[in-house]
Scaffold this active site. Structure first.
Site, PDB file in Angstrom:
ATOM      1  NE  ARG A 126      -3.738  -2.089   2.215  1.00 25.38           N
ATOM      2  CZ  ARG A 126      -3.650  -2.991   3.405  1.00 25.38           C
ATOM      3  NH1 ARG A 126      -2.697  -2.865   4.387  1.00 25.38           N
ATOM      4  NH2 ARG A 126      -4.501  -4.070   3.383  1.00 25.38           N
ATOM      5  CE  LYS A 148      -1.428  13.793 -14.133  1.00 25.08           C
ATOM      6  NZ  LYS A 148      -2.078  14.129 -15.445  1.00 25.08           N
ATOM      7  CD  GLU A 190       5.451  17.231 -22.564  1.00 30.87           C
ATOM      8  OE1 GLU A 190       4.930  18.171 -21.977  1.00 30.87           O
ATOM      9  OE2 GLU A 190       5.012  16.153 -22.979  1.00 30.87           O
ATOM     10  CE  LYS A 232       3.965  18.148 -13.825  1.00 30.06           C
ATOM     11  NZ  LYS A 232       4.241  16.811 -14.450  1.00 30.06           N
ATOM     12  CD  GLU A 242      -4.591  16.344 -15.093  1.00 30.87           C
ATOM     13  OE1 GLU A 242      -3.642  16.153 -15.097  1.00 30.87           O
ATOM     14  OE2 GLU A 242      -5.244  16.083 -16.049  1.00 30.87           O
ATOM     15  NE  ARG A 246      -0.408  17.260 -12.131  1.00 27.52           N
ATOM     16  CZ  ARG A 246       0.222  16.279 -11.431  1.00 27.52           C
ATOM     17  NH1 ARG A 246      -0.306  16.370 -10.052  1.00 27.52           N
ATOM     18  NH2 ARG A 246       1.129  15.498 -12.029  1.00 27.52           N
ATOM     19  CG  ASN A 250      -3.544  17.818 -19.769  1.00 30.76           C
ATOM     20  OD1 ASN A 250      -2.824  16.745 -20.057  1.00 30.76           O
ATOM     21  ND2 ASN A 250      -4.689  17.609 -18.924  1.00 30.76           N
ATOM     22  CG  HIS A 253      -0.859  17.026 -23.360  1.00 30.46           C
ATOM     23  ND1 HIS A 253       0.003  17.972 -23.488  1.00 30.46           N
ATOM     24  CD2 HIS A 253       0.160  15.779 -23.062  1.00 30.46           C
ATOM     25  CE1 HIS A 253       1.150  17.610 -23.022  1.00 30.46           C
ATOM     26  NE2 HIS A 253       1.239  16.210 -22.549  1.00 30.46           N
ATOM     27  CG  HIS A 257      -3.349  12.292 -25.491  1.00 33.36           C
ATOM     28  ND1 HIS A 257      -3.650  12.803 -24.276  1.00 33.36           N
ATOM     29  CD2 HIS A 257      -2.074  11.772 -25.213  1.00 33.36           C
ATOM     30  CE1 HIS A 257      -3.160  12.897 -23.271  1.00 33.36           C
ATOM     31  NE2 HIS A 257      -1.960  12.276 -23.624  1.00 33.36           N
ATOM     32  CG  HIS A 270       3.940  12.204 -24.747  1.00 33.51           C
ATOM     33  ND1 HIS A 270       2.523  12.084 -25.039  1.00 33.51           N
ATOM     34  CD2 HIS A 270       4.203  13.131 -24.002  1.00 33.51           C
ATOM     35  CE1 HIS A 270       1.806  12.869 -24.213  1.00 33.51           C
ATOM     36  NE2 HIS A 270       2.722  13.739 -23.518  1.00 33.51           N
TER      37      HIS A 270
END
Lengths: 382, 382
Positions: A126, A148, A190, A232, A242, A246, A250, A253, A257, A270
């Site tokens: 955990r 993330k 980025e 960041k 997010e 945040r 994106n 993005h 994507h 990416h």
């Protein structure tokens, strides 16, 4: 709570989850672990094959010399390692010797290793203490910061994951010397994104120093990584989960994507997909600011410098043969959409971004046409 | 933040993670979901086969009548469902239709379903809203409260998991009517444990009402579940991540886990193993309080009433053929140990527990002998 210094950024989350990004050599890891209060001798170090060849021995030797007992596991490089199969092997490896809740996980690598080893740390007992040593530009300025973690599912990327903040990030910019050009360019996308959404001064700096950036001048790269990581860190500290600001990260993005999905993952990196996506998003920003769809070959003057800088990031792939309809359909599978609505990040100006939910179809098509008309495969130019 | 009422307990965690335990009928789920601000029509409902037969239709019918769109998945009953294989099928099912971050997961079942569906919710899209509808006594008073989720690995139970607090728990004590006697008895062990570690008044109440408890008198059961759940909620609120007081909930567990491991999981139910483990822990408490090892057939008078109540929980399994050495060896694989040290929870008195790290070997052996001499398989007696 660590105090920020010129060699350190603090990710200012609530007590118990805040942490430092240390800018130092990776062989300084043992002292930093001791300073962070890590007591167990047991460390689980995960790296990918490419990174392991260059840096794993230096890291483990420095750890062993200082009395730590690292166990290491090397995974194949690339996105395919973010799978339940590779994760299952990591669990088996981690659990083949006794571990306890003070056993720490070190992720030595780029975004894939960070996400995978981070998820391992998030889910063993955990939650085990996690330390990131990012070795790619995208990992140093983006993916190692903010907690993330996750793996992919056949239904899409990063669909299985958790938020799990590291105890610290150790960023050694000297390792970027061995980063392949295409991955470096991907990271630059980025970097430019961070400037565009949040810091006009940094954008101006990037424009001025671009030749040194491309040539990897060490002090310029160090300053660039520090400034991009600071942006960041600031955004993550404001909005850990997010639900608000945040989302600005994106930018590019939703388009990006769709490019990755429609061309097949791995065709575009990416960062390349996001670079092209940001150019589409700049066009969309133009249309929304004008109040009508801007011509597919035009941009508002406010966004031309941003577009020009993005055009200097080389794209080693092509959108040839794809239709606007396919790309728009691919956008609808982004996991971040709420119900049937797509969300877009657009700019009001360089350094100022916002989220919009409703976008006219005509403006979307024109944005795609603008980006498609400008994707020219090429190498890094100064 | 919901206000507590006589039909409600508040688990008082930091903002964003606090939640209510509602005592109500399960068909009231639709109104409670609406009150909790759940907006997406999409719900993922996980149940086990036994529970599904009795209660799944009532739940989904009430949801559909009220405009929700539940998708359901039924897993086999029992601990074997807490596996990577079953989890993989849950991911495939959940992702076969589009979901987004507002899609909610409902766990309808006992501890296994709660842990499994809770872990699904913890890890899909980095965390979906989770709602527990516990249907076993152990789930109602213990496992649905506090956010522990996870699955098993061949190296041990619950080795892969996450903390993920539910948005609410809906506890319907009327469903205990269909709970098999052995599972009910297993839950009673956790109820008595909560009393022993934290609430002498509740212990006295249990002693007095035991006949009604065993006969499942509805109002007595309702009060028992409410009081036991309140104790768990209070402890979790003080120590969400089990770094302090929450460890007291492991009273009887270091011994109990060893029993489960040494006899093979499933021979003893978890509650049975903990009931026997608590009797060993009472003997250990006697030795530590005396300052010397107490005879293996004796207890300090302070603990005889506690032991007598525990003796009324029927154990449908036996420790015959096991040696003290095997049981002590099995204790050393508990994942909660730090380094080589075993931790034990002992009592100072009924209602007052503490953690001890160092225990004389002789006292440990005598504690095991005491418990082994008292395990008598039998049925529920009043």
């Amino acid at each position: 709570m660590p105090k920020p210094t010129s060699q350190q950024i603090v990710v200012d989350l609530p007590p118990g989850r805040n942490y430092a990004i240390h800018f130092d050599r990776l062989v300084e890891a043992p002292g930093l672990l001791a300073s962070a209060g890590v007591q167990s001798g047991q460390l689980l170090v995960v790296a990918d094959d490419n990174v392991a060849r260059h840096y794993l021995h230096a890291l483990t030797a420095s750890l062993e010399t200082n009395g730590w007992a690292p166990r290491t596991h090397v995974v194949p490089p690339g996105e395919a390692s973010k799978s339940t199969a590779v994760l299952g092997r990591l669990y088996d490896w981690a659990l083949q010797a006794p571990i306890d809740r003070s056993t720490s996980v070190i992720a030595l690598g780029g975004g894939v290793v960070g996400d995978l080893a981070g998820y391992l740390a998030a889910t063993l007992l955990r939650g085990l203490p996690l330390f990131h040593i990012p070795t790619s530009l995208v990992a140093q300025v983006d993916s190692s910061i903010g907690g993330k973690t996750g793996i992919n599912h056949s239904a899409g990327k990063n669909l299985i994951g958790a938020f799990h903040q590291p105890r610290f990030v150790l960023t050694d910019v000297s390792v970027l010397a061995t980063l392949p050009d295409r991955e470096y360019a991907s990271g630059l996308a980025e970097v430019v994104k961070h400037a565009l959404i949040a810091d006009a001064g940094f954008f101006n700096w990037l424009e001025t120093r671009w030749a040194d950036v491309v040539q990897k001048d060490e002090s310029v790269v160090a300053e660039m990584v520090f400034r991009a990581a600071s942006i960041k860190a600031g955004i993550v500290a404001e909005d850990e989960r997010e639900s608000g600001r945040r989302r600005l990260l994106n930018f590019g993005h939703t388009f990006g994507h769709a490019i990755e999905l429609a061309t097949g993952y791995g065709t575009f990196t990416h960062g390349e997909a996001v670079a092209v996506g940001m150019r589409a998003a700049l066009h969309l920003s133009s249309s929304l600011q004008s109040g009508k769809t801007v011509h597919e070959r035009m941009l508002l003057p406010a966004f031309t410098r941003a577009d020009a800088l993005l055009s200097r990031i080389p794209i080693s792939a092509s959108l040839d043969g794809l239709s606007i309809e396919e790309l728009i359909a691919a956008m609808a599978t982004d996991k971040k959409r709420t119900e049937a609505n797509l969300r877009f990040v657009v700019l009001n100006a360089v350094g100022k971004a916002k989220v919009v939910d409703v976008v006219p179809r005509g403006a979307l098509e024109a944005a795609w046409k603008y980006a498609m008309g400008n994707v020219q495969p090429g190498s890094m130019t100064t």
